[in-house]
Design an enzyme around this catalytic site. Structure first.
Site, mmCIF file in Angstrom:
data_model
loop_
_atom_site.group_PDB
_atom_site.id
_atom_site.type_symbol
_atom_site.label_atom_id
_atom_site.label_comp_id
_atom_site.label_asym_id
_atom_site.label_seq_id
_atom_site.Cartn_x
_atom_site.Cartn_y
_atom_site.Cartn_z
ATOM 1 N N ARG A 72 7.186 0.293 1.547
ATOM 2 C CA ARG A 72 6.946 -0.752 2.536
ATOM 3 C C ARG A 72 5.875 -1.718 2.054
ATOM 4 O O ARG A 72 4.907 -1.297 1.431
ATOM 5 C CB ARG A 72 6.434 -0.146 3.861
ATOM 6 C CG ARG A 72 7.474 0.542 4.696
ATOM 7 C CD ARG A 72 6.869 1.741 5.419
ATOM 8 N NE ARG A 72 6.588 2.809 4.480
ATOM 9 C CZ ARG A 72 5.786 3.853 4.737
ATOM 10 N NH1 ARG A 72 5.172 3.956 5.894
ATOM 11 N NH2 ARG A 72 5.588 4.782 3.822
ATOM 12 N N CYS A 74 -7.011 -10.683 20.666
ATOM 13 C CA CYS A 74 -7.391 -9.362 21.161
ATOM 14 C C CYS A 74 -8.820 -9.091 20.693
ATOM 15 O O CYS A 74 -9.096 -9.205 19.492
ATOM 16 C CB CYS A 74 -6.470 -8.291 20.595
ATOM 17 S SG CYS A 74 -4.722 -8.655 20.811
ATOM 18 N N ASP A 127 -9.823 1.001 14.109
ATOM 19 C CA ASP A 127 -10.381 0.924 12.759
ATOM 20 C C ASP A 127 -11.837 0.458 12.856
ATOM 21 O O ASP A 127 -12.193 -0.276 13.777
ATOM 22 C CB ASP A 127 -9.590 -0.094 11.914
ATOM 23 C CG ASP A 127 -8.158 0.347 11.684
ATOM 24 O OD1 ASP A 127 -7.937 1.558 11.489
ATOM 25 O OD2 ASP A 127 -7.255 -0.515 11.699
ATOM 26 N N CYS A 177 -2.127 -16.731 17.064
ATOM 27 C CA CYS A 177 -1.743 -15.668 17.993
ATOM 28 C C CYS A 177 -1.595 -16.256 19.392
ATOM 29 O O CYS A 177 -2.056 -17.366 19.665
ATOM 30 C CB CYS A 177 -2.827 -14.589 18.030
ATOM 31 S SG CYS A 177 -2.737 -13.447 16.634
ATOM 32 N N ASP A 190 -6.258 5.150 10.388
ATOM 33 C CA ASP A 190 -5.978 4.480 9.117
ATOM 34 C C ASP A 190 -7.228 4.687 8.260
ATOM 35 O O ASP A 190 -8.304 4.203 8.609
ATOM 36 C CB ASP A 190 -5.710 2.985 9.369
ATOM 37 C CG ASP A 190 -4.736 2.399 8.364
ATOM 38 O OD1 ASP A 190 -4.562 3.005 7.283
ATOM 39 O OD2 ASP A 190 -4.154 1.333 8.642
ATOM 40 N N LYS A 231 -2.393 5.605 6.564
ATOM 41 C CA LYS A 231 -2.316 6.128 7.924
ATOM 42 C C LYS A 231 -2.097 7.640 7.907
ATOM 43 O O LYS A 231 -1.282 8.141 7.146
ATOM 44 C CB LYS A 231 -1.166 5.464 8.671
ATOM 45 C CG LYS A 231 -1.414 3.994 8.935
ATOM 46 C CD LYS A 231 -0.316 3.391 9.778
ATOM 47 C CE LYS A 231 -0.572 1.921 10.012
ATOM 48 N NZ LYS A 231 -0.329 1.093 8.806
ATOM 49 N N CYS A 256 -9.136 -6.772 17.707
ATOM 50 C CA CYS A 256 -8.265 -7.115 16.566
ATOM 51 C C CYS A 256 -8.764 -6.514 15.254
ATOM 52 O O CYS A 256 -9.940 -6.628 14.911
ATOM 53 C CB CYS A 256 -8.200 -8.630 16.426
ATOM 54 S SG CYS A 256 -7.244 -9.196 15.011
ATOM 55 N N ARG A 311 -7.763 -7.507 12.341
ATOM 56 C CA ARG A 311 -7.876 -8.587 11.344
ATOM 57 C C ARG A 311 -8.696 -9.743 11.911
ATOM 58 O O ARG A 311 -8.358 -10.909 11.741
ATOM 59 C CB ARG A 311 -6.489 -9.075 10.900
ATOM 60 C CG ARG A 311 -5.759 -8.064 10.063
ATOM 61 C CD ARG A 311 -4.688 -8.611 9.132
ATOM 62 N NE ARG A 311 -3.951 -7.447 8.628
ATOM 63 C CZ ARG A 311 -2.786 -7.046 9.112
ATOM 64 N NH1 ARG A 311 -2.174 -7.739 10.046
ATOM 65 N NH2 ARG A 311 -2.202 -5.957 8.658
ATOM 66 N N ARG A 369 0.827 -1.204 0.000
ATOM 67 C CA ARG A 369 0.000 0.000 0.000
ATOM 68 C C ARG A 369 0.862 1.255 0.000
ATOM 69 O O ARG A 369 0.487 2.260 -0.589
ATOM 70 C CB ARG A 369 -0.902 -0.038 1.226
ATOM 71 C CG ARG A 369 -1.555 1.259 1.569
ATOM 72 C CD ARG A 369 -2.762 1.046 2.438
ATOM 73 N NE ARG A 369 -3.735 0.211 1.767
ATOM 74 C CZ ARG A 369 -4.576 -0.596 2.397
ATOM 75 N NH1 ARG A 369 -4.541 -0.690 3.709
ATOM 76 N NH2 ARG A 369 -5.432 -1.309 1.705
ATOM 77 N N TYR A 370 1.999 1.217 0.674
ATOM 78 C CA TYR A 370 2.867 2.384 0.757
ATOM 79 C C TYR A 370 4.071 2.162 -0.152
ATOM 80 O O TYR A 370 4.534 1.030 -0.311
ATOM 81 C CB TYR A 370 3.327 2.603 2.203
ATOM 82 C CG TYR A 370 2.183 2.799 3.158
ATOM 83 C CD1 TYR A 370 1.477 4.002 3.172
ATOM 84 C CD2 TYR A 370 1.780 1.781 4.009
ATOM 85 C CE1 TYR A 370 0.413 4.185 4.029
ATOM 86 C CE2 TYR A 370 0.717 1.961 4.880
ATOM 87 C CZ TYR A 370 0.031 3.164 4.885
ATOM 88 O OH TYR A 370 -1.027 3.333 5.724
HETATM 89 C C1 LIG Z 1 0.698 0.288 8.774
HETATM 90 C C2 LIG Z 1 1.130 -0.290 7.517
HETATM 91 C C3 LIG Z 1 2.456 -0.116 7.083
HETATM 92 C C4 LIG Z 1 3.491 0.633 7.877
HETATM 93 O O1 LIG Z 1 3.212 1.999 8.034
HETATM 94 P P1 LIG Z 1 4.207 2.918 8.911
HETATM 95 O O2 LIG Z 1 3.569 4.263 8.914
HETATM 96 O O3 LIG Z 1 5.558 2.866 8.266
HETATM 97 O O4 LIG Z 1 4.252 2.293 10.281
HETATM 98 C C5 LIG Z 1 2.801 -0.674 5.866
HETATM 99 N N1 LIG Z 1 1.906 -1.362 5.115
HETATM 100 C C6 LIG Z 1 0.630 -1.526 5.498
HETATM 101 C C7 LIG Z 1 -0.317 -2.254 4.598
HETATM 102 C C8 LIG Z 1 0.195 -1.000 6.721
HETATM 103 O O5 LIG Z 1 -1.079 -1.182 7.103
#
Ligand SMILES: *Cc1c(COP(=O)(O)O)cnc(C)c1O
Length: 364
Positions: A102, A115, A280, A111, A317, A324, A118, A120, A98-99
């Protein structure tokens, strides 16, 4: 927690508490209602004996009990199961990209504690085994085609509920991609299963060839144990640093005193508070949401009281993959008549900030 084996993580996972009745030895125990039992069938209860040993009573106002005991309100909301659209952002099974730099890897469904809040919860419904070698190859092939990805979040489920050899297999796979610089492991085991951090596991995490960070999930100061503290030290000796993500939870930690104690307590055991998330809108968790204003107000109170080192970023988020977003109080207070900028101080008063500079001939 009197068994000689209770320091063994396998023993802990093999003796998880899965029903209300197993709490009957605790003060404040009340037999479950039919609604509670119905909810426990939809979203089953699971907690290590160690996690439950942190509870002071079996009453719903205990922060440990509230986070692991099914309650009818969970089954009363009509929210979506995947509001963040993680399924759509998955280019290959288990990977969410998504980012820009990352990607997130869903390692397994297991787990050490279910939680109640949770994000998920949908994963509980279909057990997800550890990845096959073929699945790992599909993910690493994707990452090789996407050299912009520098970091993989090893998430779940809880990846550290797997055996050492499975964890090593996952880490080695991602570490073999030259463009990956860092692995971030999301786990609640420092809270619910600190026995997991054997010398051997810490060695595996610290020696996979890439920088490894652990992202833990402490929500309440009652969860900070001597066992967690010594596990953090073992991680640090192996070069693994730890940050924490807290979820703001109604009736558990939506209070400045509780969070001040949590965040300063985490710093004391060498964990940097990273995020405070507003919940969320996930099915079965709405009863824990506080509203964003509650979080902003608490952050304002904390800013006056505790070290900047102890302060996480308050974040939401956005749904459908918006990502985020940090929610910060607006600090800019406008311009004075002479155009000098003004900022709010910790008490909320506007203060002039002169931007006087001088020319430096050595710096253009
Ligand atoms: C939260 C998340 C991240 C990491 O986000 P940071 O702001 O770097 O902590 C990366 N990928 C996904 C899909 C996420 O939900």
């Amino acid at each position: 927690m009197t068994s000689p084996d209770c320091n063994d993580w396998h023993w802990q996972l093999a003796h998880c508490i899965t029903s209300h009745e197993q709490l009957s030895h605790l003060p404040g125990y009340i037999s479950p209602t039919a609604e509670q039992l119905a909810c426990a069938r939809q979203y089953p209860m699971l907690a290590t004996p160690f996690y439950l040993s942190l509870a002071k009573s079996a009453a719903q106002d205990d922060p440990i009990i509230r986070q692991c005991l099914p309650q009818p309100a969970e089954c009363e909301d009509s929210a979506e199961k995947d509001p963040l659209g993680e399924r759509e952002a998955s280019p290959v099974p288990r990977l969410v990209h998504r980012y820009h730099d990352r990607a997130l890897f869903v390692t397994c469904g297991s787990c050490a504690v279910h939680c109640r809040h949770c994000m998920r919860k949908r994963v509980w419904e279909t057990p997800l085994p550890p990845p096959t070698d073929a699945e790992l190859v599909a993910c690493t092939d994707y990452l090789r085609r996407h050299p912009e990805v520098r970091e993989v979040l090893i998430s779940g489920g809880d990846p550290l509920t797997l055996e050492d050899d499975n964890i090593a297999r996952v880490l080695d796979a991602f570490a073999s991609v030259p463009t990956i610089e860092m692995l971030r492991i999301g786990s609640r085991t420092l809270v619910a299963l600190p026995q997991r951090y054997t010398d051997e596991l810490c060695r595996i995490l610290g020696n996979c060839g890439k920088t490894v960070w652990l992202a833990s999930h402490f929500n309440h100061p009652q969860e900070i144990s001597p066992e967690a503290e010594s596990a953090v030290l073992r991680l640090m000796r192996n070069g693994v640093a730890v940050v924490n993500q807290t979820v703001l939870l109604k009736g558990i930690n939506d209070d400045a005193d509780v969070l001040a104690k949590l965040f300063t307590g985490l710093l004391r055991i060498r964990i940097k508070p990273y995020y405070l998330f507003h919940g969320d809108p996930v099915h079965g968790t709405i009863c824990f949401r506080t509203g964003i204003d509650a979080g902003v107000k608490i952050m304002g109170q904390l800013r006056k009281r505790i070290s900047g080192m102890a302060l996480p970023a308050f974040a939401i988020d956005l749904p459908q993959g918006g990502g985020k977003v940090r929610i910060e109080p607006d600090s800019f207070a406008g311009l004075a008549p002479d155009n000098t900028r003004m900022y709010y101080d910790l008490e909320g008063c506007a203060v002039l900030y002169p931007e006087t500079t001088i020319a430096n001939p050595h710096i253009s």
